[in-house]
Design a protein around this motif. Sequence first.
Motif, PDB file in Angstrom:
ATOM      1  N   GLU A  68       0.820  -1.216   0.000  1.00 47.17           N
ATOM      2  CA  GLU A  68       0.000   0.000   0.000  1.00 47.17           C
ATOM      3  C   GLU A  68       0.854   1.265   0.000  1.00 47.17           C
ATOM      4  O   GLU A  68       0.597   2.210  -0.748  1.00 47.17           O
ATOM      5  N   VAL A  69       1.880   1.297   0.858  1.00 44.67           N
ATOM      6  CA  VAL A  69       2.733   2.490   0.947  1.00 44.67           C
ATOM      7  C   VAL A  69       3.463   2.718  -0.368  1.00 44.67           C
ATOM      8  O   VAL A  69       3.559   3.852  -0.855  1.00 44.67           O
ATOM      9  N   ASP A  70       3.993   1.633  -0.974  1.00 43.97           N
ATOM     10  CA  ASP A  70       4.702   1.776  -2.253  1.00 43.97           C
ATOM     11  C   ASP A  70       3.790   2.335  -3.332  1.00 43.97           C
ATOM     12  O   ASP A  70       4.193   3.184  -4.129  1.00 43.97           O
ATOM     13  N   ILE A  71       2.539   1.868  -3.373  1.00 45.14           N
ATOM     14  CA  ILE A  71       1.590   2.352  -4.384  1.00 45.14           C
ATOM     15  C   ILE A  71       1.320   3.840  -4.184  1.00 45.14           C
ATOM     16  O   ILE A  71       1.326   4.634  -5.138  1.00 45.14           O
ATOM     17  N   LEU A  72       1.091   4.236  -2.922  1.00 48.54           N
ATOM     18  CA  LEU A  72       0.834   5.659  -2.639  1.00 48.54           C
ATOM     19  C   LEU A  72       2.049   6.520  -2.974  1.00 48.54           C
ATOM     20  O   LEU A  72       1.914   7.631  -3.497  1.00 48.54           O
ATOM     21  N   MET A  73       3.266   6.020  -2.668  1.00 46.29           N
ATOM     22  CA  MET A  73       4.482   6.776  -2.982  1.00 46.29           C
ATOM     23  C   MET A  73       4.652   6.949  -4.485  1.00 46.29           C
ATOM     24  O   MET A  73       5.037   8.028  -4.965  1.00 46.29           O
ATOM     25  N   ASP A  74       4.344   5.898  -5.243  1.00 48.28           N
ATOM     26  CA  ASP A  74       4.432   6.000  -6.706  1.00 48.28           C
ATOM     27  C   ASP A  74       3.446   7.026  -7.243  1.00 48.28           C
ATOM     28  O   ASP A  74       3.773   7.838  -8.125  1.00 48.28           O
ATOM     29  N   LYS A  75       2.229   7.009  -6.724  1.00 45.05           N
ATOM     30  CA  LYS A  75       1.226   7.987  -7.163  1.00 45.05           C
ATOM     31  C   LYS A  75       1.664   9.417  -6.819  1.00 45.05           C
ATOM     32  O   LYS A  75       1.519  10.336  -7.626  1.00 45.05           O
ATOM     33  N   LEU A  76       2.201   9.593  -5.605  1.00 42.19           N
ATOM     34  CA  LEU A  76       2.647  10.913  -5.178  1.00 42.19           C
ATOM     35  C   LEU A  76       3.797  11.414  -6.041  1.00 42.19           C
ATOM     36  O   LEU A  76       3.834  12.579  -6.451  1.00 42.19           O
ATOM     37  N   LEU A 126      -1.272   8.680   2.816  1.00 41.33           N
ATOM     38  CA  LEU A 126       0.021   8.084   3.142  1.00 41.33           C
ATOM     39  C   LEU A 126       0.284   8.144   4.643  1.00 41.33           C
ATOM     40  O   LEU A 126       0.749   7.164   5.240  1.00 41.33           O
ATOM     41  N   ASN A 127      -0.045   9.295   5.264  1.00 43.99           N
ATOM     42  CA  ASN A 127       0.151   9.431   6.712  1.00 43.99           C
ATOM     43  C   ASN A 127      -0.747   8.452   7.475  1.00 43.99           C
ATOM     44  O   ASN A 127      -0.307   7.815   8.441  1.00 43.99           O
ATOM     45  N   THR A 128      -2.026   8.324   7.025  1.00 44.75           N
ATOM     46  CA  THR A 128      -2.957   7.406   7.699  1.00 44.75           C
ATOM     47  C   THR A 128      -2.490   5.963   7.575  1.00 44.75           C
ATOM     48  O   THR A 128      -2.489   5.204   8.539  1.00 44.75           O
ATOM     49  N   THR A 129      -2.076   5.583   6.345  1.00 45.42           N
ATOM     50  CA  THR A 129      -1.614   4.215   6.117  1.00 45.42           C
ATOM     51  C   THR A 129      -0.364   3.912   6.929  1.00 45.42           C
ATOM     52  O   THR A 129      -0.240   2.844   7.534  1.00 45.42           O
ATOM     53  N   THR A 130       0.554   4.864   6.946  1.00 48.45           N
ATOM     54  CA  THR A 130       1.797   4.676   7.713  1.00 48.45           C
ATOM     55  C   THR A 130       1.511   4.511   9.200  1.00 48.45           C
ATOM     56  O   THR A 130       2.086   3.645   9.865  1.00 48.45           O
ATOM     57  N   ALA A 131       0.572   5.341   9.736  1.00 48.01           N
ATOM     58  CA  ALA A 131       0.222   5.231  11.154  1.00 48.01           C
ATOM     59  C   ALA A 131      -0.409   3.875  11.449  1.00 48.01           C
ATOM     60  O   ALA A 131      -0.127   3.238  12.464  1.00 48.01           O
ATOM     61  N   GLY A 132      -1.284   3.399  10.530  1.00 48.76           N
ATOM     62  CA  GLY A 132      -1.901   2.088  10.719  1.00 48.76           C
ATOM     63  C   GLY A 132      -0.892   0.968  10.718  1.00 48.76           C
ATOM     64  O   GLY A 132      -0.961   0.035  11.522  1.00 48.76           O
ATOM     65  N   HIS A 133       0.077   1.051   9.802  1.00 44.30           N
ATOM     66  CA  HIS A 133       1.114   0.019   9.727  1.00 44.30           C
ATOM     67  C   HIS A 133       1.991   0.031  10.976  1.00 44.30           C
ATOM     68  O   HIS A 133       2.432  -1.024  11.442  1.00 44.30           O
ATOM     69  N   GLN A 134       2.260   1.239  11.514  1.00 43.80           N
ATOM     70  CA  GLN A 134       3.068   1.311  12.731  1.00 43.80           C
ATOM     71  C   GLN A 134       2.352   0.636  13.906  1.00 43.80           C
ATOM     72  O   GLN A 134       2.963  -0.085  14.691  1.00 43.80           O
TER      73      GLN A 134
END
Length: 470
Positions: A68-76, A126-134
């Motif tokens: 998920e994070v990689d996909i969001l980073m690519d889009k950004l 990205l911030n929400t996904t990162t917080a969830g993964h943490q």
Amino acid sequence: MKTLHVYVVMATAILSVRTQVTKGAEKTKECICELNNSGLTFPTRRLQNVMSGATDCTQKITTQQMSEVDILMDKLHHRLRQLEQDVVDLEQEDDGSSQQGDLYMAVSLRIIEIELAEILDLVSKLNTTTAGHQGLSKDISIKLKNMNTEMESLEKFDHTQIVQKQKQNQVLMKALTKCQADMLVTVAPPVIPVPGNCFRGNLLNVTGPSTYTVTEYGTSYAFGAWGRDPKPAKGKEDWYWLVALTSSNIYANYIRWYSSHSAIVVGVKAEDVLISSSNPTTNTVQGPNVAMYENALYYSCYNSPTLCRFNMTARTITTTALTDAGHNNKFPFCHLGACYAYTDVDVSTDESGLWVVYATPENFGNVVLSKVEVNGTASLGRTWRTSLHKRTVSNTFVACGVLYATRYLDKYNEEIFYSLDTVSGLERYDVGLRIKKMTDNIQSLNYSPCDQKLYAYSDSYVLTYQVVFG
């Protein structure tokens, strides 16, 4: 009834086998096994709980979640690149003097506004996904630690020490694998000395650009150079100089000063210093490869194999002959598509002083590097003759006593492919460091020992790249 007892001791359990004969109407024999467990009962439920926890962890961490994070980073990244291009397009659109120009700019600004909103939305996701993964990582880490503790506790029920032996076997297998790998390792190559005895270390990379802007000339003059004086006049330590070839992309007759980096970005000049009243004439700058050193501009003199030195304070000119050097497009910088006109002579600065690059028929058109000794006037010092043909090179610069040459790869990349160590005399053709381009061509490169940056003039744009040593 007769009973025959046979006892077999198994760890902490006793297996009792007896034969029982029963008297009655008909004699019968039967074997009866009795198992008396004198040890602890294995806690099967605890093992099942551990296995259930492991299954739960596997289900919570999926491949989709990890990507998920990689996909969001690519889009950004894609959105930021698109925004950058749209801003560039906006700068190149109509100047707003007409209604049509205003319409174009309004549409472009609206597009940029939408893209900014999409970028902010992606950053929020990205911030929400990162917080969830943490949070998930923390929860899983605690569960794994607990399962590890539980498994260590269950090992005491392994009375035959199978698990312990397996661990010992794993340690032995790792040691064996490492031993085999060590036997295959070749002897390490000798440490390569720092080229040019440079205290900064080896040239490792060129990053950037960190500056990318058109000059106040606009896109009128594609050829030129800019940079900083390594030994500036007092009060001009933070000043920047710019020379644009304002006549046929070949000649220039003045230098423009800027009092700061921000001044050159916004196009607010400090002063113009005139070299000659007309262009071209005897003392005209010819070609883009110029440099400033000790408050004097060094450049290729008009129509002659000569290095000119223009004193910025006294407004006087002295010359140094470049014996047998090619000039007037005899040995310019080139690539497969074209040559850069009147680039026969290139002047560079580094930590040790001033250098000049040129080519001679005597050296078969290959690059010649000479140290310029500056003592009031300029004279040539030690000279190196290389095996590098000048027409295979698109630019050169000197850093820490090492000559570097670049070549054109494509419209996106230039490559530093060659180096000459002036201390050892070693030539290399495998440097392999790429410079990211913003336009098709780089007309000049100047290295500044003040900040270890490359100052590039590229199709009317001025750029800076950070040189990384180590």
